[in-house]
Structures are given as C-alpha cells and as structure tokens.
Design a protein around this motif. Structure first.
Motif, mmCIF file in Angstrom:
data_model
loop_
_atom_site.group_PDB
_atom_site.id
_atom_site.type_symbol
_atom_site.label_atom_id
_atom_site.label_comp_id
_atom_site.label_asym_id
_atom_site.label_seq_id
_atom_site.Cartn_x
_atom_site.Cartn_y
_atom_site.Cartn_z
ATOM 1 N N UNK A 38 -5.882 -3.092 -9.166
ATOM 2 C CA UNK A 38 -5.065 -2.181 -8.372
ATOM 3 C C UNK A 38 -3.766 -2.888 -7.987
ATOM 4 N N UNK A 39 -2.656 -2.320 -8.430
ATOM 5 C CA UNK A 39 -1.354 -2.904 -8.153
ATOM 6 C C UNK A 39 -0.655 -2.056 -7.092
ATOM 7 N N UNK A 40 -0.219 -2.708 -6.017
ATOM 8 C CA UNK A 40 0.384 -2.001 -4.889
ATOM 9 C C UNK A 40 1.799 -2.536 -4.671
ATOM 10 N N UNK A 41 2.752 -1.633 -4.601
ATOM 11 C CA UNK A 41 4.139 -2.022 -4.389
ATOM 12 C C UNK A 41 4.275 -2.759 -3.067
ATOM 13 N N UNK A 42 4.968 -3.879 -3.101
ATOM 14 C CA UNK A 42 5.107 -4.703 -1.900
ATOM 15 C C UNK A 42 5.904 -3.980 -0.821
ATOM 16 N N UNK A 43 5.604 -4.324 0.442
ATOM 17 C CA UNK A 43 6.274 -3.684 1.575
ATOM 18 C C UNK A 43 7.779 -3.909 1.535
ATOM 19 N N UNK A 44 8.197 -5.043 0.987
ATOM 20 C CA UNK A 44 9.623 -5.361 0.968
ATOM 21 C C UNK A 44 10.421 -4.342 0.168
ATOM 22 N N UNK A 45 9.749 -3.655 -0.772
ATOM 23 C CA UNK A 45 10.445 -2.701 -1.632
ATOM 24 C C UNK A 45 10.023 -1.261 -1.347
#
Length: 496
Positions: A38-45
């Motif tokens: 499961x790949x989750x977009x980082x909060x920074x982006x």
C-alpha cells in the motif's frame, strides 16, 4: 503509520520503505486473503495539486501494463484527503539491497539476468508510449528462491510520464530522478525518450557489476557534471573477471548522445548477456591455460589459445562495433539462395581479398549476416588484437560470430602474399580428416574436439583448399559439442 492501523480498509502490518512520492506499507486486503503493498502519498505533498495529479498518473499508467516483470497495480483511491495505491506485494527485497550484501558486485551472469528481466518490463512500458524516468536498483524488486531463477519486477512509476511529455529535471517544480542514474538530457533539460531509461539501466548494470555507482562524487553538482562531461567508467578496471566486453556495453549504454546508445533496453540486455558469456569463457579459458602449462605443453595449449582467440572476437565486437545485433531479414537468413552473392569489397578495406575468396560464406558487409547467420566480422592480427579494416597485415584474419547452433565463431585466415596454407590440427583430440572434392574445388577438412579440464567440450573444424584462388586461406569453425557435430551439421552445405 502504526502497525495495526486501518487505512482505507487495509490493515497495516509493517512499513516497507519509501517509494517515490510516498511511503509503502505491507497491508492486509480488507476482503481477500492476500497482502498488498500500500503506497500512500506523503503529507508533505498532500495539498500540492501537481504532485497529487502525478500520483494518480502512476496508478493510471501502471494499471494499463500487465507484464511479469512489472509490479501490478490492484486498486487506488483517496482516504481522509490522502491518495493511495494498492500494488502487488513482492516478497523479497530490491536490487539496491542485493548490491549492499555484496559490495564488490554481483555474480556476472546474475547481474546480466537481472538487467535482462528489468529490460523486458521497461520495454513494455516504452511500447505503451510511456517512460519510467527513474530506473535504478531501488526500483527493481527481486524475489529470491533457492534453486530457482530470480523473479525481477520493475516498480515505482512515481515520475513516469507519457513519452511525449517534455518535462525534465530542469523544469520548474519537476520531481528529480536519482542523480546517480540520470541521463545527460534529463539533467540538462533536453527532450527525453526511451533512451534516457536505457542510460539509467546502463548505470544500474555498472553498479551490479562493480558495487559502485558510475560517478561517485561528493556533491550533486559534481555528479551532474560527470554525467554531462565525463566518459563512462570501465567496469573491467574495477573488478577482476569482468571482461572488456562490458566496457563497450557500458560505453554505449551511457553515451552522452542518445543517438549513440542502444535503441532499447532489450538491446542493452542482449549485449550484457553476450558480455557475460565472454567473461565466463575468458575466465575458464585463462584458468585452463594455467593448468595446461603446469601439466603439459602440447596441442592442448594450442587448443586453449584458440578458445581465447575465439573469445576475443566477441570482446572486439563490443569494443569496436557497439551496435545492436543485426536484425534477421529475408536477405540474411539461413536460406542462402536469398542472400546476395556479390559483396562491396570497399567496405572491407584491406580485407576485401578475403571476402572475394569466400563471397557466399562471409557477409556482404562487416555488420551484415552471411552463411547461416554468421555475422559481425572484425579483423584481428596474429596477437588477437583488433585492427583497422585499412591496416595491412601479413596474415589477414577475419573473426565472425555464429548463431551458436552449432557454430559459435568462425575465423578465416589468409596469407596476404598468397603463399599456400597447409593443413594443421589446432585441437586436442582428432576425430577425423578427409579429402574433399566439390564443384567449387578441392582440399582437406579436419575436425576434432577441445576437451577442457572442467569437462566442457567444444568442437572445431578446419578447411583447406587446393586451388590457387583460395589455397592461401584456411577456414576454422568453432562450436558445438564436438568436431563431428560441426562436420555433420555445418560442413555438408557450407558454401566453399
């Protein structure tokens, strides 16, 4: 994210690492008895519309591609404002971790095999009109099983784009590929096509062979300068046992001008496979020569030297030609009646007289195919060094690569002064010799076997001629499991 947490229905089991623009977790599927990555977009982006769009593009691109050497995308969505992708979980590691285990480089054949499998996946991406743009060891996953070949899959399409997307590293806001593997055009902002991925795969191959990135420098600016200005490094100088054939493979894969590179990742992989065979054969042959000298000095030494000579032509092909393997066409197949009978001797330079003597055996040009797909012929001197086609030597020698069934290599040697050549036996075990008479002339043919101490067996067949138009030449064919195999499979129809 904590172990046991639930995200979009998936239960997190552990963090696998960072992947492009997000973190990757091993997670249990909410309904099916399987685990996904499961790949989750980082909060920074999370609030960046450009990064969000590109993250979605990764899912759209990967979902279109179904290939055994590409990680499959299984689902995608948005949860509490965060985008996610569920991907095929590969129970293993990545190639970067594999390299860390053996800092001096991987087994040569294994390195070539990994690059070959990755190339299959990358070529599939390119056929879909897409580019990966971040090819590197960390983006090549590998599942290892005892007694079975490695399972290799390319992953992380986080910066993949359509082939007609002109965005480069120099563009404002562009996500940079890893500089250690970035092509010159990707760094400078020039248009990029699939050959940018070829360059990165060449960098990856170099690291697999040596354990080092091609341009290890102290700062990013120095790395960028090296990619733009410095010559590709030579792996043979960094690791014993890596033949100079790999130097030519890396030089072509990492050429500054994309036009000078391999036309595809598959072409690079094929060259790497051939270079791996050369490296293995050269190591075996040199070892055998040492053992032979210790035990006896005789015909077996000559046989060993011939093996080195034949291996040298493969090395030379990479060093001087550096081109993709000649394509098989209707005019260059094993159906000899379809091949042109005339040759342009000007292309052969000082060696045109050899081709004139054997117009139906040799290719019509140095990089074309001849009888039974004999191809890529290069001139060599008596010390097995490649020479120019314009350099005159007392004994002209053309070495050509065969299709391996059964011919591996062929040497045509001719005395430049037209003095006759007489039958010799350059093999350890004589299996037969006979007088031959055909409509084209007459002469002698000898055949035998080179039996190595490690148990390998290789056949050789030699042809000599009576008529003045060819009696200053000899043809030596190497391959098969015995000279008898060459005599039975190659000799009866050879256009001599």
């Amino acid at each position: 994210m904590d172990v046991g947490a639930v995200f979009a229905g998936y239960r997190i089991e552990r963090r696998l690492g960072a992947g492009g623009m997000g973190a990757v977790y091993l997670a249990q599927h909410p309904r099916l008895p399987r685990k996904d990555a499961l790949k989750i977009l980082s909060d920074a982006h999370a609030d960046d519309p450009q990064f969000r769009a590109r993250f979605l593009r990764e899912a759209e691109i990967a979902a279109q591609l179904q290939h055994p050497n590409l990680v499959a995308v299984r689902d995608r969505g948005e949860h509490d404002g965060q985008l996610w992708i569920a991907m095929q979980y590969v129970d293993g590691s990545d190639v970067a971790e594999l390299i860390e285990r053996g800092p001096g480089g991987l087994d040569i054949e294994r390195a070539a095999g990994i690059v070959g499998a990755a190339a299959h996946g990358l070529d599939e991406i390119h056929r879909a009109g897409l580019l990966h743009r971040d090819v590197k060891p960390a983006n090549i996953l590998i599942a290892e099983k005892d007694g079975a070949p490695d399972r290799v899959l390319v992953t992380d399409f986080g910066i993949a784009r359509a082939a007609d997307d002109s965005t480069t590293l120099a563009a404002s806001g562009a996500t940079t590929a890893t500089l250690a593997y970035a092509s010159p055009e990707q760094i400078s902002g020039d248009p990029m096509d699939r050959r940018g991925d070829v360059y990165a795969l060449g960098c990856t191959l170099f690291q697999l062979l040596t354990g080092s990135v091609p341009f290890p420098r102290d700062n990013p600016g120095a790395v960028m300068y090296a990619h733009l200005n410095e010559a590709p490094p030579r792996p043979s100088l960094m690791r014993p046992g890596v033949s100079s054939a790999f130097d030519a493979v890396i030089a072509m894969a990492m050429a500054k001008n994309p036009e000078d590179r391999y036309s595809s990742c598959g072409a690079l992989a094929a060259a790497a496979t051939r270079a791996a065979l050369v490296s293995g054969d050269l190591t075996d042959s040199m070892s055998r020569i040492g053992r032979t000298r210790a035990r006896q000095r005789g015909p077996l030494i000559a046989a060993a030297m011939l093996v080195i000579t034949m291996v040298a032509v493969l090395i030379s092909t990479f060093l001087l030609v550096g081109a993709d393997p000649p394509a098989t066409t209707a005019a260059a197949t094993t159906t000899d009646t379809a091949r042109p009978r005339s040759v342009n001797t000007a292309e052969w330079g000082a060696y045109g007289y050899i081709v004139q003597a054997f117009p139906e055996l040799l290719p019509p040009s140095p990089l074309a195919s001849g009888y039974r797909d004999i191809a890529q012929c290069l001139p060599m001197d008596k010390d097995n060094n490649v020479v120019s086609f314009d350099e005159t030597t007392a004994q002209g020698r053309l070495f050509c690569i065969g299709p391996l069934d059964p011919v591996r290599t062929m040497a045509v040697e001719c005395n430049a002064d037209r003095s006759p050549k007489y039958p010799e036996h350059f093999f350890a075990k004589v299996e037969g010799d006979e007088r031959w008479v055909r409509a084209s002339g007459s002469g002698w043919v000898n055949w035998g076997t080179d039996i190595e101490f490690d148990g390998k067996i290789m056949g050789q067949l030699e042809v000599y001629f009576d008529d003045p138009g060819r009696n200053f030449c000899a043809v030596r064919v190497h391959g098969g499991t015995s000279g008898t195999e060459l005599h039975d499979k190659w000799w009866p129809d050879a256009p001599l």
